[in-house]
Design an enzyme around this catalytic site. Structure first.
Site, PDB file in Angstrom:
ATOM      1  CE  LYS A  60      -4.221  -2.147   1.473  1.00  0.00           C
ATOM      2  NZ  LYS A  60      -3.893  -3.571   1.746  1.00  0.00           N
TER       3      LYS A  60
HETATM    4  C1  LIG Z   1      -4.618  -4.631   1.285  1.00  0.00           C
HETATM    5  C2  LIG Z   1      -3.880  -5.898   1.212  1.00  0.00           C
HETATM    6  C3  LIG Z   1      -4.267  -6.907   0.322  1.00  0.00           C
HETATM    7  C4  LIG Z   1      -5.500  -6.795  -0.545  1.00  0.00           C
HETATM    8  O1  LIG Z   1      -5.416  -5.776  -1.493  1.00  0.00           O
HETATM    9  P1  LIG Z   1      -6.699  -5.346  -2.340  1.00  0.00           P
HETATM   10  O2  LIG Z   1      -6.264  -4.155  -3.123  1.00  0.00           O
HETATM   11  O3  LIG Z   1      -7.755  -5.037  -1.353  1.00  0.00           O
HETATM   12  O4  LIG Z   1      -7.058  -6.458  -3.193  1.00  0.00           O
HETATM   13  C5  LIG Z   1      -3.483  -8.042   0.246  1.00  0.00           C
HETATM   14  N1  LIG Z   1      -2.398  -8.203   1.015  1.00  0.00           N
HETATM   15  C6  LIG Z   1      -1.993  -7.260   1.885  1.00  0.00           C
HETATM   16  C7  LIG Z   1      -0.798  -7.504   2.721  1.00  0.00           C
HETATM   17  C8  LIG Z   1      -2.716  -6.074   2.016  1.00  0.00           C
HETATM   18  O5  LIG Z   1      -2.310  -5.134   2.881  1.00  0.00           O
END
Ligand SMILES: *Cc1c(COP(=O)(O)O)cnc(C)c1O
Length: 469
Positions: free
Chosen positions: A112
């Site tokens: 993220k």
């Molecule tokens: C947010 C997250 C996901 C999922 O991502 P999406 O964009 O909601 O599909 C998967 N793995 C981790 C470690 C995350 O923080």
């Protein structure tokens, strides 16, 4: 570039306004009116570029008209300069033609950071130019919160409120949020689950009177800028592995359908992608749709991969919009029936189309632990539980051994010690240097009931650098 709503009723916006918009006024999500498309020669010419320069080329069409090239380049250089690995998103080989794209070398150790480090800088840039202040209210199942706080903590004109489900995020995840202090940073633990938090954010977009005229901005992946930033690493990985001359497959651990939707867009922009695999945990609404045309809400289960513990995938609406020939009224109808009855199916030919685009698998906790243990034994690499789900799905769904398979490595294992311990891997987990004293730091957080009015009252009491709006 202009952006339109998936429900067809909200006004079209430019990039700057879409950045500041979050949910459209008709309840829909914004998508580009026309997707840029690159030629194979153009993509091939980007081989070997540093990450931030590739990012500039991939994202430039999306911001044209809002951010001049020189400013955008500078923002991107700064954004990806904070990552701790020189390659920003290195590939690590697990097996013959099987690779993990490590997306966890940013400040909060999850993918993220790719989007939220950029979002914070874009907000700073745009708000300073406009002389405007905004409030962010975001929901997190664990990783978005810290990434958003890290991305926005220096923003002069942003007050940020992050809602997380009380006692349902890992201790590392919680501390990564609650140990960052600033008069513009507010952590709220909600006595509920992630979907409750997400519902409160959505309701706050629908009725913003509690903000007394201050604009509300989204940091969840309903914000288009997040999806945009995630498109880049699909190009980056493919170029490392012989693309675009050769096509590449991706397996993506997903919950909100954000990360994998970025991959779908990369393919539509001209990147040759063979398979796109939707990898879910036991909360498998996406897998149930892909395998049986049932998009139906079910009870939420707490799993070892908490960042994917969600019942409803916000970004799925963006795919549905394309599957329905970009007919906003059709999407508004579907979403209405979802709200009323908790589910829907789509017409057979639209579902068949979705099946052509994606493969899918749901992976439970036991299989997640087995995969962590198996990969550790085979390679000495320690996977986090989300990435392990991606590896499992890749191994089950893979159609060709000749095509490179890239699993998105979405988080660093140190964030999820419980899963690593359950997997029986006897390797000590060490926090990276910049987080080494995390367990010794003071925390700041407010616990609130699962009640929209209480949360909104808190925001309006503290929304102006800790003072009332
Ligand atoms: C947010 C997250 C996901 C999922 O991502 P999406 O964009 O909601 O599909 C998967 N793995 C981790 C470690 C995350 O923080």
């Amino acid at each position: 570039m202009r952006y339109i709503s998936t429900r067809g009723q909200a006004p079209a916006l430019n990039f700057e306004d879409v950045l500041l918009a979050g949910l459209a006024t008709d309840g829909g999500l914004y998508v580009p009116e026309n997707l840029p498309r690159f030629t194979q020669e153009e993509i091939a010419s980007w081989a070997g570029l540093p990450y931030h320069e590739l990012a500039f080329r991939v994202m430039r069409p999306f911001v044209t008209g809002s951010i001049p090239d020189a400013d955008f380049k500078k923002i991107l250089e700064e954004t990806y300069g904070v990552f701790s690995h020189n390659a920003v998103a290195p590939l690590r080989q697990l097996n013959g033609n099987e690779w993990v794209l490590e997306l966890f070398h940013g400040p909060t150790l999850a993918f993220k950071d790719f989007a939220l480090q950029l979002l914070g800088r874009l907000l700073d840039y745009v708000l300073e130019k406009r002389g405007e202040r905004v409030v962010i209210v975001g929901a997190t199942s664990g990783d978005t919160g810290s990434a958003a706080i890290e991305g926005c903590k220096h923003c002069e004109n942003v007050d940020i409120f992050i809602l997380h489900p009380h006692n349902r995020v890992s201790e590392v995840q919680r501390r990564q949020m609650t140990t960052i202090f600033g008069e513009n940073i507010h952590n709220i633990a909600i006595e509920g689950n992630f979907d409750d938090c997400q519902e409160m954010v959505k309701a706050s977009f629908a009725d913003q009177s509690f903000l007394k005229g201050t604009r509300l901005v989204a940091v969840n992946s309903i914000n288009w800028a997040r999806i945009m930033a995630q498109i880049v690493y699909y190009f980056h990985a493919a170029l490392q592995l012989g693309g675009p001359a050769r096509s590449v497959s991706f397996s993506v651990p997903t919950g909100n359908f954000g990360d994998i939707f970025a991959g779908y867009l990369a393919r539509n922009m001209g990147l040759p992608i063979n398979q796109l695999i939707v990898a879910t945990n036991r909360n498998d609404i996406l897998h149930r749709f892909m395998s049986g045309n049932q998009y139906v809400k079910e009870t939420l289960h707490a799993t070892l991969s908490p960042s994917m513990d969600i019942m409803v995938s916000s970004n799925f609406e963006r795919l549905l919009f394309d599957l329905h020939g970009r007919n906003g009224a059709a999407i508004a109808g579907l979403m209405d029936s979802f709200k009323q009855g908790g589910g829907f199916s789509v017409e057979q030919e639209r579902w068949t189309e979705a099946r052509k685009l994606f493969d899918s698998l749901a992976v439970d906790d036991a299989q997640t632990c087995e995969t962590i243990a198996e990969v550790y034994e085979q390679t000495g690499e320690l996977l986090d539980p989300h990435t392990a789900i991606g590896v499992k799905a890749a191994r089950e769904c893979r159609r060709s051994l000749d095509i490179p398979m890239v699993i998105l490595g979405t988080a660093h294992p140190v964030k999820f010690p419980d899963a690593v311990e359950k997997a029986g891997v006897g390797k000590a987990l060490e926090l990276p240097v910049h987080l080494a004293d995390l367990f010794k730091r003071d925390e700041r957080c407010t616990v609130l009931p699962n009640d929209l009015k209480a949360v909104q009252a808190f925001v309006s009491q503290h929304g102006n650098r800790g003072k009332p709006l």
